[in-house]
Motif scaffolding. Structure first.
Motif, PDB file in Angstrom:
ATOM      1  N   TYR A  81      -3.545 -20.652  -7.385  1.00  0.00           N
ATOM      2  CA  TYR A  81      -3.213 -20.601  -6.030  1.00  0.00           C
ATOM      3  C   TYR A  81      -4.128 -20.202  -5.107  1.00  0.00           C
ATOM      4  O   TYR A  81      -4.926 -19.082  -5.021  1.00  0.00           O
ATOM      5  N   GLY A  86       8.309 -26.466  -4.742  1.00  0.00           N
ATOM      6  CA  GLY A  86       7.360 -26.240  -5.599  1.00  0.00           C
ATOM      7  C   GLY A  86       6.463 -24.995  -4.914  1.00  0.00           C
ATOM      8  O   GLY A  86       5.087 -24.921  -5.149  1.00  0.00           O
ATOM      9  N   MET A  87       6.836 -23.947  -4.547  1.00  0.00           N
ATOM     10  CA  MET A  87       6.250 -22.846  -4.013  1.00  0.00           C
ATOM     11  C   MET A  87       5.529 -22.177  -5.310  1.00  0.00           C
ATOM     12  O   MET A  87       5.953 -21.967  -6.347  1.00  0.00           O
ATOM     13  N   SER A  88       4.188 -22.101  -5.138  1.00  0.00           N
ATOM     14  CA  SER A  88       3.529 -21.226  -6.206  1.00  0.00           C
ATOM     15  C   SER A  88       3.987 -19.799  -6.510  1.00  0.00           C
ATOM     16  O   SER A  88       4.745 -19.013  -5.526  1.00  0.00           O
ATOM     17  N   TYR A  89       4.222 -19.577  -7.732  1.00  0.00           N
ATOM     18  CA  TYR A  89       4.862 -18.154  -8.268  1.00  0.00           C
ATOM     19  C   TYR A  89       3.796 -17.060  -7.512  1.00  0.00           C
ATOM     20  O   TYR A  89       4.329 -15.686  -7.437  1.00  0.00           O
ATOM     21  N   ASN A 122       2.511 -17.193  -4.500  1.00  0.00           N
ATOM     22  CA  ASN A 122       2.807 -17.546  -3.026  1.00  0.00           C
ATOM     23  C   ASN A 122       3.888 -16.599  -2.528  1.00  0.00           C
ATOM     24  O   ASN A 122       4.832 -16.964  -2.550  1.00  0.00           O
ATOM     25  N   ILE A 138       1.806 -30.282  -4.343  1.00  0.00           N
ATOM     26  CA  ILE A 138       2.308 -28.911  -4.937  1.00  0.00           C
ATOM     27  C   ILE A 138       0.930 -27.852  -4.836  1.00  0.00           C
ATOM     28  O   ILE A 138       0.021 -28.316  -5.307  1.00  0.00           O
ATOM     29  N   GLY A 176       2.317 -24.124  -8.419  1.00  0.00           N
ATOM     30  CA  GLY A 176       3.610 -24.513  -7.972  1.00  0.00           C
ATOM     31  C   GLY A 176       4.268 -25.372  -9.211  1.00  0.00           C
ATOM     32  O   GLY A 176       3.462 -26.123  -9.799  1.00  0.00           O
TER      33      GLY A 176
END
Length: 678
Positions: A45, A297-300, A302, A427, A431
């Motif tokens: 990320y 699809g938000m990154s873990y 973020n 993405i 994500g």
């Protein structure tokens, strides 16, 4: 801060920020048999060029969420009155407290000691309108001493004891917010000498004591207050580990710390240890399941939370639940111990700390889950970053497969990863999207290289497919408009006018035909993404990373023939200027290709730029798709210096494959032509 304050080459999407694999109009697609498909971006990320396009998905259009607001983050104070307190009463003390959470204004206020235990003091502000009572302080003291303190210190570690008395200060006062329950200010953990260096203009406005701030407005909501104490105490312990790390020596005020996503997850784990089920009861798992940001699809990694979407808290909590299920309860203290003991700054990463907790058996199982290609591993980074990427993929799959134990178990929680409905999107690294596929799913031809597509059928993984890197070779920059493919010349030709040419990819996705010799690029992946190289009789041209703000690619030699820009909406423009016009490939994901007069951009339909693989036929020196006597003549004229051949032409004209072109190649090409015609 307490979370209640809601606070390619074709799909090598032309250039550095959008690397991808080569596709053509009729490229063979990869189909996954599956009821559901998880699309995962394994790149780190926030890393350069880490956002990947899923490709165009034949599903209804999505609605973009609003970007989350920043969380309250106390730190460098805006200070007000210094109400100097001279009382020598040991049961009275002054503290600098945040009197305005919107502006971070701090003022000195006088507090009375409401309760004292072995490991903490509880202070109430004098003349506080909420009337925080000694009885409430006694109940808070009991919870802290008998449950919160032993649980947090056992599972996370010790705190930085600046006063040397082993006690924490819990400071309660009315905050100008009814949603903030409490917070921890990391600047309170510095000594006065350290603060004098960090903020020399106002060094006396910091407490320099281990403090947790509690909003007296919440005093009657005991369950929330006690959970907040456990939550914020973990933040304080984690920051203590950061300040204790020898790798942070000399980085005063700019220490490398654990990412917010993991820090908040640890704090919610602290709550859960003390009060099982409390995080779910507060609605954070539900918020994760309803979150548009998670669905899209938000990154873990973020931690993007706002007043209307706190799904990031639920996601961080569930990640730590998965971490606990895989590594045991000691994983939290082990991670912070790792942080405290790491001597080198480059080892202060979540990936290093978490990978150190995984057994050899777990590591082997994660490697086997997807078997990342070597090129993808190189893009991700170190071995520990690759392992964390695989671990995060397994975390996503655990929320879908819901196994009772093993790699796809997330423990006692039963979360549901929200399903994506849309036409495709970019993405960010880390994500993932989950979508229903109705039995089979064809990986989009324009999906970027590196993306992972996991097919899930009958509740089990049926296939894991990684979109491959492009094959080495030569490519044409092109786009499809109204059913026709158009390509951009490699450099200005003729009188300087740059004009798009029509090319037609063959069934295998390669390109051959008249005019291709002017369009050929060689692609090379570099640290910054892709660099494209082309040459003609005027010189060698490069498309490489230029300005960082708009990510412009421009020619490094022989003038400004090309530029490429990525815009905030994700669209891309490849532009080549001639003396009389401007040829533009402008990509947004729908539409087509345009050729416009200089300065004219309006009322155009646009397409995502792609690179089409050029077919190199042995002997076809002029790249017109066939081997003729003209090819032999071109080779011979080039050998004697009367003609020019670029790299792709030379590759085709080197008939005997010895790495050079010579008269012998010309003779062999001519013999082939005569034999073919006889």
């Amino acid at each position: 801060m307490r979370r209640a304050f809601s606070v390619f080459i074709a799909a090598i999407l032309l250039l550095a920020a959008f690397p991808g694999h080569a596709v053509g109009e009729a490229e063979q697609s990869h189909t996954v048999e599956a009821d559901q498909v998880l699309i995962y971006n394994p790149l780190p990320y926030g890393a350069k060029d880490s956002v990947l396009f899923t490709g165009t998905i034949a599903l209804p259009e999505e609605t973009e969420p609003e970007k989350g607001e920043a969380l309250f983050s106390p730190g460098m104070h805006k200070t007000g009155r210094d109400l100097t307190h001279t009382s020598k009463d040991p049961r009275s003390q002054d503290f600098w407290v945040c009197t305005d959470l919107m502006t971070y204004r701090y003022d000195k206020r006088t507090f009375r000691l409401a309760a004292e235990g072995e490991h903490c003091y509880i202070w109430a502000m004098e003349d506080d309108a909420t009337g925080f009572t000694d009885a409430q302080a006694a109940l808070m003291l009991e919870q802290f001493e008998t449950l919160i303190y032993p649980s947090d210190t056992e599972r996370f570690g010790a705190f930085r004891d600046l006063a040397g008395d082993g006690k924490l200060h819990i400071v309660t006062y009315t905050m100008n917010s009814s949603s903030v329950c409490g917070f921890f200010d990391s600047y309170d953990l510095y000594t006065k000498e350290e603060i004098a260096v960090i903020d020399p203009d106002d060094p006396d406005s910091y407490n320099c004591l281990p403090i947790i701030n509690i909003n007296a407005r919440m005093a009657n909501r005991e369950a929330i207050v006690y959970g907040t104490l456990a939550h914020e105490f973990q933040h304080l312990i984690l920051r203590s580990a950061v300040l204790a790390s020898p790798a942070n020596e000399g980085l005063l005020g700019g220490e490398k710390t654990v990412g917010t996503w993991l820090n908040e997850g640890f704090s919610m784990a602290a709550e859960e240890f003390c009060y099982p089920g409390s995080v779910a009861e507060q609605g954070y798992v539900d918020a994760f399941e309803r979150s548009d940001k998670v669905r899209l699809g938000m990154s873990y990694q973020n931690f993007d939370a706002s007043a209307t979407d706190v799904g990031a808290y639920g996601q961080s909590f569930l990640f730590t639940e998965y971490l606990k299920a895989q590594c045991g309860d000691t994983v939290f203290s082990n991670v912070l111990t790792y942080w405290k003991s790491a001597a080198q700054p480059d080892r202060l990463t979540e990936a290093q700390a978490i990978s150190a907790e995984l057994s050899e058996e777990q590591t082997d199982a994660l490697h086997a889950l997807c078997a990342y290609p070597d090129a993808l591993k190189t893009r991700i980074g170190s071995d520990s970053e690759v392992l964390l990427s695989e671990f995060a993929l397994a975390f996503r799959l655990a929320m879908v497969l819901k196994a009772e134990d093993g790699m796809f178990s997330i423990g006692a929680s039963d979360p549901h990863l929200p399903e994506y409905v849309g036409s495709g999107r970019r993405i960010e690294g880390g994500g993932a999207l989950l979508l229903e596929s109705g039995g089979s799913f064809t990986v989009p031809a324009d999906a970027d290289s590196g993306l992972i597509f996991v097919g899930i059928k009958d509740g089990a993984i049926n296939e894991v497919y990684a979109v491959p890197e492009p094959d080495p070779g030569f490519y044409v920059i092109a786009a499809n408009f109204d059913g026709a493919w158009y390509a951009l010349p490699a450099a200005p030709h003729g009188e300087g006018t740059i004009k798009p040419v029509t090319v037609k990819p063959d069934a295998d996705g390669t390109v051959a035909g008249t005019g291709v010799s002017a369009l050929v690029f060689e692609a090379e992946r570099t640290e910054d993404g892709f660099v494209f190289r082309c040459e003609d009789e005027n010189g060698v041209y490069y498309l490489g990373r230029g300005g960082s703000t708009k990510q412009t690619l421009s020619v490094a030699e022989a003038g400004n023939a090309f530029s490429w820009t990525r815009f905030a909406d994700g669209s891309d423009r490849l532009q080549a200027d001639g003396f009389y016009g401007r040829a533009i490939l402008y990509g947004s994901y729908q539409g087509g290709f345009g050729y416009f007069p200089s300065g004219y951009f309006e009322n155009a339909s646009f397409a995502k730029p792609v690179l089409l693989k050029v077919r190199i036929i042995n002997g076809d020196a002029n790249l017109d798709g066939k081997v003729t006597a003209a090819d032999a003549a071109l080779v011979l004229r080039t050998v004697v210096g009367l003609s020019y051949m670029n790299a792709a032409m030379r590759a085709a004209g080197d008939y005997d494959g010895d790495g050079t072109i010579s008269a012998a190649d010309a003779a062999k090409i001519l013999r082939f032509v005569i034999h073919a015609d006889s």
